[in-house]
Scaffold this motif. Structure first.
Motif, PDB file in Angstrom:
ATOM      1  N   PHE A  69       0.840  -1.198   0.000  1.00  0.00           N
ATOM      2  CA  PHE A  69       0.000   0.000   0.000  1.00  0.00           C
ATOM      3  C   PHE A  69       0.876   1.250   0.000  1.00  0.00           C
ATOM      4  CE2 PHE A  69      -3.851  -2.110   2.288  1.00  0.00           C
ATOM      5  CZ  PHE A  69      -4.145  -2.792   1.120  1.00  0.00           C
ATOM      6  N   ASN A  70       0.348   2.305  -0.615  1.00  0.00           N
ATOM      7  CA  ASN A  70       1.046   3.592  -0.628  1.00  0.00           C
ATOM      8  C   ASN A  70       1.125   4.150   0.785  1.00  0.00           C
ATOM      9  OD1 ASN A  70       1.292   3.484  -3.405  1.00  0.00           O
ATOM     10  ND2 ASN A  70      -0.598   4.634  -3.764  1.00  0.00           N
ATOM     11  N   GLU A 102      -2.603   3.778   2.299  1.00  0.00           N
ATOM     12  CA  GLU A 102      -3.819   3.930   1.494  1.00  0.00           C
ATOM     13  C   GLU A 102      -4.155   2.607   0.816  1.00  0.00           C
ATOM     14  OE1 GLU A 102      -5.597   6.774  -2.104  1.00  0.00           O
ATOM     15  OE2 GLU A 102      -3.444   6.743  -1.655  1.00  0.00           O
ATOM     16  N   ASN A 103      -5.401   2.175   1.012  1.00  0.00           N
ATOM     17  CA  ASN A 103      -5.890   0.948   0.381  1.00  0.00           C
ATOM     18  C   ASN A 103      -6.616   1.323  -0.906  1.00  0.00           C
ATOM     19  OD1 ASN A 103      -7.006  -1.496  -0.351  1.00  0.00           O
ATOM     20  ND2 ASN A 103      -8.587  -1.458   1.251  1.00  0.00           N
ATOM     21  N   LYS A 104      -5.894   1.270  -2.026  1.00  0.00           N
ATOM     22  CA  LYS A 104      -6.488   1.645  -3.315  1.00  0.00           C
ATOM     23  C   LYS A 104      -7.217   0.483  -3.978  1.00  0.00           C
ATOM     24  CE  LYS A 104      -3.767   5.608  -4.838  1.00  0.00           C
ATOM     25  NZ  LYS A 104      -2.937   6.156  -5.933  1.00  0.00           N
ATOM     26  N   THR A 105      -7.138  -0.691  -3.390  1.00  0.00           N
ATOM     27  CA  THR A 105      -7.784  -1.851  -4.015  1.00  0.00           C
ATOM     28  C   THR A 105      -9.303  -1.760  -3.945  1.00  0.00           C
ATOM     29  OG1 THR A 105      -7.817  -3.166  -1.979  1.00  0.00           O
ATOM     30  CG2 THR A 105      -5.828  -3.264  -3.332  1.00  0.00           C
ATOM     31  N   ARG A 165     -10.584   3.709   3.178  1.00  0.00           N
ATOM     32  CA  ARG A 165      -9.538   3.942   2.185  1.00  0.00           C
ATOM     33  C   ARG A 165      -8.171   4.104   2.850  1.00  0.00           C
ATOM     34  NH1 ARG A 165      -9.434   8.609  -2.587  1.00  0.00           N
ATOM     35  NH2 ARG A 165      -7.358   8.071  -3.390  1.00  0.00           N
ATOM     36  N   TYR A 166      -8.161   4.734   4.020  1.00  0.00           N
ATOM     37  CA  TYR A 166      -6.901   4.964   4.720  1.00  0.00           C
ATOM     38  C   TYR A 166      -6.895   4.198   6.046  1.00  0.00           C
ATOM     39  CZ  TYR A 166      -6.670   8.842   1.412  1.00  0.00           C
ATOM     40  OH  TYR A 166      -6.664   9.602   0.276  1.00  0.00           O
TER      41      TYR A 166
END
Length: 414
Positions: free
Chosen positions: A97-98, A115-118, A181-182
């Motif tokens: 994760f970023n 950050e969970n962009k998935t 998301r975060y």
């Protein structure tokens, strides 16, 4: 002089034996503080097994499951680890994760935000740290805008690094399924040397599929009032709730904001604020441990939704333990004073195979902690323990002073 020394030594040994005797009574009584139990399915052969914890047992446990124990036929506790602590060997499936460099003024310890962009709901997160062997606890919180943060899991113990030459190690954090998301990891290390996070992420094969068990029965009632629909869900125990599925039959097009509260001792506590619409799944992921939920649907100027029913689910929880074949085991829980057990088995998690056999447990029953005939204060040994401690210490002090005086006299005569 030698005779006096032997007398004092013998008295000390007697005092120690008295203390050990009452300590053993105290320990035995402490093992009986687990209010509930369930017989574990008997296994035919010795080996590792994955134990599925049913909602009825999780409902009796603490929110973090720290008071669950496995006991053998003799009453001895058997080591276990939570399934989320198992290492993943396929590094190719790991998604990093970023890292977000934001740190809020209210933070009181080391923070690490990713950050969970998935877009996938997660029930575990893998973190990579520089080798450390300190005792710390981590709070996991989530947000969708980096402004408002909501609790997910508190007081997660940081594992010590297993001896290795790489200088880093991985730990899995298991928590109720969340879709924020975060994700922020907040370490309780104010005024202490911080630990070093390197990265965080997920293994895609774990994140793709989350399993749930439905909780039944559920009492459902609703009230439509002043552009708002209030839905009351009542459960027959203090269940862990991780997902709600709303069965909506109309209107065809809708998009509504919904707030979910859990009731604890008569007080409402917000557990989720989200949106449901006709173009997406009407599943709502939450983290609550309660016997009553209230859903507030904001309808605006639109007609109320036609909600036929709401299904309630718990995310599946597992323990992994090494069990002997043809032996009887029980799961124990319901001790509010119990702390999370620390077993050596966590250092051998890489020895556990992926195809570990799955077993479950029987119905949860109330343990007969104090039979009706002996509920009286006569079985409370606390007073006797303190009396024994005081008497023993007094005896030791008296003999020590007496010995000191005798030595003083002998020295003076010389």
């Amino acid at each position: 002089m030698r005779l006096k020394t032997k007398t004092i030594t013998r008295s000390c040994n007697i005092a120690v034996l008295i203390l050990l005797f009452f300590a053993s009574i105290k320990t035995a009584s402490a093992q009986k503080t687990f209010k509930y139990g369930a017989a574990l399915q008997q296994v035919d052969s010795t080996g590792f097994y994955r134990i599925n914890l049913q909602p009825a047992l999780v409902a009796k446990a603490k929110a973090d499951l720290s008071d669950i124990r496995i006991a053998d036929g003799k009453g001895n506790f058997v080591p276990y680890i939570q399934a989320g602590s198992l290492p993943q060997k396929d590094q190719k499936s790991f998604v990093v994760f970023n890292t977000i460099a934001t740190r809020l003024p209210t933070d009181t310890g080391t923070t690490f935000i990713v950050e969970n962009k998935t877009g996938l709901p997660l029930d575990r997160l893998w973190i990579k740290l520089q080798n450390t062997a300190v005792q710390r606890q981590i709070n996991l919180i989530g947000s969708d805008d980096l402004q408002q943060w909501f609790a997910i899991q508190e007081n997660i113990p940081l594992q010590e690094a297993v001896q290795n030459s790489e200088g880093t190690y991985m730990q899995s954090l298991s928590f109720p399924a969340s879709s924020y998301r975060y994700l922020k990891l907040l370490v309780n290390d104010k005024r202490r040397t911080p630990i070093k996070f390197l990265q965080a992420g997920i293994y895609t094969d774990y994140a793709a599929i989350l399993a749930y068990t439905q909780i039944i029965p559920v009492q459902f009632s609703r009230v439509d009032s002043n552009k708002t629909t209030f839905i009351n869900l009542k459960l027959n125990d203090n269940y862990q709730v991780n997902k709600l599925h709303l069965n909506i039959s109309g209107p065809k097009y809708f998009k509504r904001n919904i707030t979910i509260y859990q009731l604890i001792n008569g007080y409402k506590e917000t557990v989720a604020e989200t949106e449901i619409s006709a173009t997406q799944s009407t599943d709502v992921l939450i983290s609550a441990k309660t016997n009553q939920l209230i859903l507030q649907v904001n309808n605006g100027d639109n007609p109320p939704l036609t909600i036929k029913s709401i299904d309630v689910y718990q995310s599946d929880e597992y323990l992994i333990s090494y069990l002997e074949g043809k032996q009887s085991y029980r799961l124990l829980t319901g001790d509010s004073s119990a702390l999370a057990a620390e077993y050596d088995l966590k250092f051998f998690a890489d020895s556990i195979k992926d195809n570990t056999p799955l077993i479950t447990h029987d119905a949860v029953i109330k343990n007969n902690i104090q039979p009706p005939a002996v509920v009286k204060k006569g079985r409370d040994y606390t007073v006797f323990i303190w009396i024994a401690i005081v008497v023993s210490l007094g005896l030791l002090l008296f003999l020590t002073l007496k010995m000191t005086k005798e030595v003083g006299k002998k020295t003076g005569e010389r």
